[in-house]
Each structure stands twice: as C-alpha cells, then as structure tokens.
Design an enzyme around this catalytic site. Structure first.
Site, short mmCIF file in Angstrom:
data_model
loop_
_atom_site.label_atom_id
_atom_site.label_comp_id
_atom_site.label_asym_id
_atom_site.label_seq_id
_atom_site.Cartn_x
_atom_site.Cartn_y
_atom_site.Cartn_z
N GLU A 196 3.26 -2.87 3.45
CA GLU A 196 3.64 -2.31 4.75
C GLU A 196 4.38 -3.36 5.56
O GLU A 196 4.03 -4.53 5.56
CB GLU A 196 2.37 -1.85 5.48
CG GLU A 196 2.63 -1.13 6.79
CD GLU A 196 1.35 -0.59 7.41
OE1 GLU A 196 1.34 -0.39 8.63
OE2 GLU A 196 0.37 -0.38 6.66
N CYS B 198 -2.34 -5.15 5.07
CA CYS B 198 -2.43 -6.50 5.63
C CYS B 198 -2.96 -7.42 4.54
O CYS B 198 -3.85 -7.02 3.78
CB CYS B 198 -3.36 -6.50 6.85
SG CYS B 198 -3.57 -8.12 7.59
#
Length: 568
Positions: free
Chosen positions: A465, A431
């Site tokens: 990700e 993140c």
C-alpha cells in the site's frame, strides 16, 4: 449582525462581525434562506399588537434589531468591537424583556432606549478582557534548549523563531542570516530541478539512456567527490577536537572537510527538510513546542532513539522517555514500574498462531479483532519509526504478521507487517517495519518475501500500500530487483512476458515495469516495449549470491503452516 444560539434557555451572543456588515442588515445578499419568512412573521405579530412575552430569537430577528439600532448609532457601532448587553447574572439575555427585537419601523422613543443600551454596553466592554488573536502560534515563554540561543531564526530560513534543537541555527553552527541565504539558494535549485523534470517527464519511458546534460552532471559530481576520503589534516583535527571539548553535545560536531562539499550540501538539505516537517507538525498541534515528543524508549536490552512523533497519551508523551515491555508491548513511565511488570508478565511471545518457524525465526499471525490492545500498542510503537503511518486504534480489519527471534528468554520482536483482511486493491502489505536494532541484517527483505509468499498461497498478485516510507521504498526496490534478476538468470526462452513474471513471482506488473525502467532493461522500439537481458547486472547479482552463501536470512516455503483465512 449577531450570531445567536439557544442553550438551556440562555442565548449566548457572538461578537459584532465587522463595519461592513453593521452598516445594514442583509445588504450583502448573504441572509439565510428563511430570513424573509422570519421578518414577515415578526412584522405581522407586531401589527396585531400580540407580541408574546418569550419568543425564540433567530438570526433574522437579531439582524432586524441591529438594523434599527444602526440607524441611530451607526458610527458608535463602527468604532467599537461590541458584544450584546449582559444580564446581571453574566449571561446573554434570554427573553424579549431583556433584548428588544422590534422591526425597522421602530419609534423615536425605542431608538433612544437603544442608544442608552449601547452606551451601557460601551461601559461594560471596558471591563471585559481582550481576546487573543487567533493567528498567534508562538509561545514566547518557550525557549530553545541550546545554551546561549535566543530562539531567533530557523534552520530552514523560513521562520522567525524556533523552539527545538532541530530548527536551531546555533546548534548547527550557523547564524540566522546564513540559514536565510541557504534557503534562497535551495529554492532556486529546486525551481531549476522542477523545470528539468517537466521537460524530461513527457518522454521518460522512451529515453532510458542518460541525456548529455545528465552525463555531464554525473561527471561533475564524481569530480567533486574525489577528495572526500582524504581525511582530516592535523590542524583540522585539532579544531574539531577543540569544538567538541568546548560545546560537548550541545552543538553539532563540525562537518567541514569530513566529506565533499556536494555531500555536505545534500546533508544540509535533508536536515532543513526534516526541520520543516517537524515545524509543520508543531503548527498543526501534533507536536507541542519543544515537548510532548518521546525522545528515547527502553525496549528489552536496547535503548532506542525515536525518529518521529507517536500519539501516545499526553501523560506518557511529555516524559520524553518511555519504558516498553518487549513481549506484551505495554508502555510504562519508569524503570521501576517496568521491572515490577517484567517480574509478573507471563508473555514470552506475541499472541496468535505461529504460522512459520525455521531455526530461531518465527512468524505469528495476530488478529486485530481478537488481540486489539496488543495490536494498538504495536502500531503506537511502529509510529515512532515511521513517518507516513496513520493507523493507530482501528486495528480490527487487519491481520498482523509479527516476526520474532527466539533465545532462552523468549521471542524478541524483529519486525512486522500488517495486511487488510479483505483488500479491494489486493494490497498484501498495509504497513511494514523492521525494528532499528535489527536493520541492515536482511530481516526487512525476509518480511517482504514472506508477504509475497502469502500472496502465492492465496494465488493472488500483491503490492504494498502507498505511500511507502523512505526506508520501505529502498527495501522494496532492492527486493524487486533481486526477484527480477533471479528470474532472468533462470529463464531459458527467447520471449519473455511481464504477465508471466507477475504470475510466477506474485509481484504486481506495475512494480515490475518500474523496476525494469530503473535497471534500464525496458526499451521502446517501433511502437513496442522490449525487455532487455542485461548480462552484466545478472552476473553482478550472481556474484553477490555466491559470496553471501547459505544464509539463514531467507524464507523457506516448506516451513509455512498457513491457510488463507475465510470470511474474516
């Protein structure tokens, strides 16, 4: 047919399911696997005449009881939505003495007694409150905060009511009927776009040049955008000012004639899509109707408008405004509490180890296991500005790299990225966020560059990700483009390998290929993919580099003091 549960020796009976199920026991072939065994046990016990006084009720036994009752009074059971008879204490019966579970071969006297019990049940049901329908989703006590709005209609044109400004047609200077018409038009356009995408997706890697239809559409868009910078005429300015003075902040400013019709329609589509996403969150219960969403936060010397919902505790979320300490990230209800906290807060920088410092820019490595509360507060804060973030409390498997800017008052939070301690797919970022007050200043690219620097030290190839947020995707594409053009500029050979680019830059080959395709530098010819060196793009990048000069918004590998963690 009843649904029975035994709890503290009281059996709480469910409602009779439907007329089709009441008509017979097990006729639909959906009985439990052990129902036949239960029936044999019940019949055998009755034939011996040794029925115990207290017997555990099962689904099969209650079905048998209901079938015997339906044989006499099937019509009454079909006409009424009944529940089992209640004891004088108000609970469901808990023994055979209170509820008969006789077999289908019950006598005429037993049937009469059941008929009397059914009539008593009808009398009792007349005093019970009616159930709410499970599909009700609207709270009709809520009203749209826009003055003069009756909460009817929705900006998306797909809902009958709204409870927030984001879905209010009146706030957006539209009517409910206009929103429905626009919704139909958008759906037709989306269907056409899907059809074109399906036709073009099969040979997407082979045909990099625009098709004649795409080129024609591009020319049409350019033609429509010609007059967007012409400015407002005097009458139009007066109309806009009059609207602003009449409605103030309770209505959206008039947007007509400010830009081209094409750009305005794109903006309206984005508004409708965002409103639809908020409506889905409200229906799912993540956002209650018109409340429990933090609108602004006071963070240091900044007051920030939030973008998305974050699962702060309800007692804080319903306030609408949150006060956050910019050093320890604790959240508070009022400015008085924040002032008292700041007077005694000893934190001036994030916890953990400082692994990078150059000038006034520092990066701290924070372990989610050692500093759990800080990392949880950081995730809650980040969710206010990220749409796809799902990690809030399970922070122990992650490392957080927090970038700060220092002055004489302390190290102020600029942004951060999190990273799994042991990533199976070699993700170097889980993140990533740049705080809104530091956006569009180069800090996002610095965070991305720092994550790839760590991958180089670890001698690994990294990738972020998925899914990426909208702003995250834009930042990463810009970074990959810059890395590839810099590599092409310095490359002197004749043959280039994607694998070599990946090993030198630590960028995943899949990301390299997608970037080359977007730059139209990857061609398919005679069964092979060829990388083209587009000198025009390289010259354009070099000119920007020269214009930028020696900016301090770059990561210096020599300033990194970090070794990869072992066995964390």
């Amino acid at each position: 047919m009843f649904s029975c549960h035994l709890q503290s020796q009281h059996i709480f009976m469910g409602q009779i399911l439907s007329k089709r199920h009441i008509a017979g026991s097990g006729s639909d072939g959906t009985e439990d696997s052990d129902s036949s065994a239960e029936r044999e046990q019940t019949n055998s016990s009755e034939s011996d005449g040794n029925v115990p006084k207290r017997q555990r009720l099962t689904r099969a036994s209650t079905r048998l009881s209901q079938s015997s009752q339906d044989a006499v009074d099937g019509k009454r059971a079909a006409d009424h939505d009944e529940s089992p008879p209640l004891t004088p204490t108000g609970n469901a019966p808990s023994s055979e003495s209170e509820l008969d579970i006789s077999s289908p071969n019950a006598s005429h006297d037993e049937s009469q007694s059941k008929d009397q019990a059914s009539r008593d049940l009808d009398k009792d049901m007349s005093h019970r409150p009616k159930r709410r329908r499970c599909h009700e989703t609207y709270n009709f006590n809520m009203k749209c905060p826009t003055p003069g709005c009756n909460s009817m209609g929705h900006l998306t044109g797909k809902h009958e009511r709204h409870f927030a400004v984001s879905g209010c047609p009146l706030y957006h200077n539209l009517s409910a009927d206009e929103c429905k018409v626009k919704a139909v038009t958008r759906e037709k356009q989306e269907e056409e776009m899907k059809g074109h995408e399906e036709n073009n997706s099969r040979h997407a890697t082979r045909h990099q040049t625009p098709t004649p239809k795409q080129s024609k559409y591009k020319e049409q868009v350019a033609e429509m955008r010609k007059g967007r910078n012409s400015g407002l005429q005097k009458e139009q300015k007066e109309k806009h000012m009059e609207h602003r003075q009449t409605h103030g902040n309770t209505r959206e400013p008039l947007l007509e004639n400010i830009t081209s019709e094409y750009d305005l329609e794109l903006f309206r589509k984005a508004q409708a899509r965002a409103s639809e996403d908020l409506e889905k969150l409200r229906i799912q219960g993540q956002i209650t109707e018109g409340s429990n969403m933090i609108k602004t936060i006071l963070f240091g010397r900044y007051e920030l408008d939030t973008w998305y919902h974050s699962p702060y505790p309800e007692e804080y979320a319903r306030l609408g405004r949150l006060y956050v300490c910019e050093f320890c990230l604790k959240y508070m209800k009022s400015q008085t509490i924040l002032r008292r906290h700041m007077a005694k807060c000893v934190w001036k920088h994030p916890p953990g180890d400082e692994v990078y410092r150059k000038g006034n820019i520092s990066v701290f490595e924070v372990d989610g296991k050692k500093n759990k509360i800080y990392c949880q507060n950081l995730c809650l804060l980040a969710k206010l500005f990220l749409d796809h973030k799902t990690l809030y409390y399970d922070v122990e498997p992650f490392l957080f790299y927090v970038m700060t800017e220092a002055d004489n008052t302390g190290c102020h939070l600029v942004g951060y990225f999190s990273k799994e301690k042991n990533s199976f797919l070699n993700y170097n970022v889980s993140c990533i966020l740049t705080m809104p007050q530091y956006m569009r200043q180069g800090f996002g690219k610095m965070l991305i560059d720092f994550s790839y620097l760590l991958s180089k030290v670890e001698e690994k190839v990294g990738s972020p990700e998925r899914p990426l947020s909208d702003l995250g995707l834009i930042s990463y594409r810009s970074y990959w483009k810059e890395v590839l053009l810099r590599y092409m500029y310095n490359f002197q050979g004749k043959e280039i390998s994607i694998k070599e680019i990946s090993q030198e830059t630590a960028v995943n080959p899949v990301d390299i290929v997608s970037t080359l395709q977007s730059l139209q530098m990857l061609k398919y010819w005679k069964g092979k993919h060829l990388v083209l060196k587009r000198q025009d793009l390289i010259d354009e990048w070099k000119a920007k580099e020269v214009k930028r000069g020696n900016s301090n918004k770059t990561i210096d590998p020599t300033s990194l003091k970090w070794t990869p963690p072992k066995g964390t």
